[in-house]
Write an enzyme that holds these catalytic residues in place. Sequence first.
Site, mmCIF file in Angstrom:
data_model
loop_
_atom_site.group_PDB
_atom_site.id
_atom_site.type_symbol
_atom_site.label_atom_id
_atom_site.label_comp_id
_atom_site.label_asym_id
_atom_site.label_seq_id
_atom_site.Cartn_x
_atom_site.Cartn_y
_atom_site.Cartn_z
ATOM 1 N N ARG A 45 0.866 -1.191 0.000
ATOM 2 C CA ARG A 45 0.000 0.000 0.000
ATOM 3 C C ARG A 45 0.890 1.224 0.000
ATOM 4 N NH1 ARG A 45 2.249 2.025 3.819
ATOM 5 N NH2 ARG A 45 0.679 3.655 3.789
ATOM 6 N N GLY A 46 0.209 2.404 -0.124
ATOM 7 C CA GLY A 46 0.948 3.644 -0.343
ATOM 8 C C GLY A 46 1.017 3.855 -1.856
ATOM 9 N N ALA A 47 0.628 5.049 -2.306
ATOM 10 C CA ALA A 47 0.443 5.258 -3.744
ATOM 11 C C ALA A 47 1.647 4.839 -4.598
ATOM 12 C CB ALA A 47 0.057 6.719 -3.998
ATOM 13 N N ARG A 79 -7.562 -0.300 -6.703
ATOM 14 C CA ARG A 79 -7.725 0.848 -5.791
ATOM 15 C C ARG A 79 -7.909 2.111 -6.642
ATOM 16 N NH1 ARG A 79 -4.197 1.263 -0.618
ATOM 17 N NH2 ARG A 79 -6.185 2.098 0.097
ATOM 18 N N GLN A 175 -2.181 2.447 9.903
ATOM 19 C CA GLN A 175 -0.905 2.569 9.175
ATOM 20 C C GLN A 175 0.096 3.418 9.964
ATOM 21 O OE1 GLN A 175 -3.942 2.877 7.805
ATOM 22 N NE2 GLN A 175 -3.981 2.348 5.655
ATOM 23 N N ASP A 216 -2.143 10.702 -2.328
ATOM 24 C CA ASP A 216 -2.506 9.631 -3.272
ATOM 25 C C ASP A 216 -2.805 10.164 -4.653
ATOM 26 O OD1 ASP A 216 -2.973 8.307 -0.573
ATOM 27 O OD2 ASP A 216 -3.100 6.682 -2.046
ATOM 28 N N ASN A 226 -5.600 12.333 0.216
ATOM 29 C CA ASN A 226 -4.714 11.505 1.050
ATOM 30 C C ASN A 226 -5.590 10.765 2.058
ATOM 31 O OD1 ASN A 226 -1.986 10.677 1.745
ATOM 32 N ND2 ASN A 226 -2.267 11.783 3.650
ATOM 33 N N LYS A 227 -4.970 9.949 2.873
ATOM 34 C CA LYS A 227 -5.689 9.100 3.834
ATOM 35 C C LYS A 227 -6.757 9.881 4.595
ATOM 36 C CE LYS A 227 -5.374 5.634 4.340
ATOM 37 N NZ LYS A 227 -6.334 4.710 3.665
HETATM 38 O O1 MRU Z 1 -4.611 3.146 2.168
HETATM 39 P P1 MRU Z 1 -3.137 3.388 2.076
HETATM 40 O O2 MRU Z 1 -2.378 2.864 3.247
HETATM 41 O O3 MRU Z 1 -2.573 2.916 0.755
HETATM 42 O O4 MRU Z 1 -3.023 4.972 2.108
HETATM 43 C C1 MRU Z 1 -1.737 5.547 2.014
HETATM 44 C C2 MRU Z 1 -1.729 7.024 2.122
HETATM 45 O O5 MRU Z 1 -2.732 7.673 2.267
HETATM 46 C C3 MRU Z 1 -0.395 7.673 1.953
HETATM 47 O O6 MRU Z 1 -0.313 8.863 2.691
HETATM 48 C C4 MRU Z 1 -0.179 8.003 0.473
HETATM 49 O O7 MRU Z 1 -0.396 6.875 -0.335
HETATM 50 C C5 MRU Z 1 1.174 8.521 0.229
HETATM 51 S S1 MRU Z 1 2.382 7.262 0.398
HETATM 52 C C6 MRU Z 1 3.863 7.948 0.085
#
Ligand code: MRU
Length: 319
Positions: A45-47, A79, A175, A216, A226-227
């Site tokens: 996970r993470g963009a 996603r 996370q 994201d 973002n999250k």
């Molecule tokens: O649902 P996730 O854990 O994939 O969400 C991740 C985030 O929101 C991060 O802040 C974002 O992807 C940036 S990662 C460098």
Amino acid sequence: VIRPVRWTGEALELLDQTRLPAEEVWLRCTTPEEVADAIRRLAVRGAPAIGIAAGYGAVLGLRRGDAPEAVGELLGSTRPTAVNLRWALDRVLGAADPLAAAEAIHADQEAADAASAAHGAELFAAADAERVLTHCNAGALATGGCGSALGVVLEAHRRGRVEHVWVDETRPLLQGARLTAYELQAAGVPHRVVTDSSAGLLMSRGLVDRVVVGADRIAANGDVANKIGTYPLAVVAARHGVPFVVVAPSSTIDLATPTGDAIPIEERDPAEVTTDAPAANFAFDVTPAELVSAIVTERGVHRAPYERSLSWTSAALET
Ligand code: MRU
């Protein structure tokens, strides 16, 4: 540095982030279906890391003889909010040498993280070490390099400019509490986990000097997805005059999306939130550009008006 994604030549190996920090378990994916499943259930996970994994997943599908369209549909539907996913798939599926394209995405991300970390660390006060607040995990686990937001924080810490990090636990999947705390502990950076609703108290007491988060997807006007929970942080930060800094590679900037209203927001299984009541589980929110003090990419520090500073042709960057 933690490396969450490994290509062996035949398979994609992923550090299963659902098991961290208790166990370091590696998943071996040899089909695009296995990669899609790992992305969907947040094992990776993470963009940016999602983009890298999808790129290698596409290579696995093409090697098996799948049609590029089918591979794109399978992996691209996992996603919806992280634009790096579609960006990486387009690059790999359209390449003469898909593996070389996937490897280049991975290598470029490492270079972008390092450059962003250097640009972002320059924002920190030279005189006093800062108390930083971050949300979710935008570290090495999320990018495949040294991290975006957390890469900046670690670099600033190495330069003696960070005293302490407040880590939002990041409901519902933790996370922050599980992954960001794990990375900060490994790097020896002082930190404390707080509940997501603590930011108002912390800022009203003057205990936060800067908020640094990842993204994201960033729309052409600078609105930042973002999250979930990022937008309220930005509102409280504006109320208290605390700089709100976003760090992301330029592959997260989506110039085809004019504003945050057009960004699709992922809605996940309500069972992640509760099993005994009806629930809605939104995974992301959108922070309006007017609340964003700066967007740091590998190209430099972008400031408002973002329509101009985010565009590819702009030279209006602090480097
Ligand atoms: O649902 P996730 O854990 O994939 O969400 C991740 C985030 O929101 C991060 O802040 C974002 O992807 C940036 S990662 C460098």
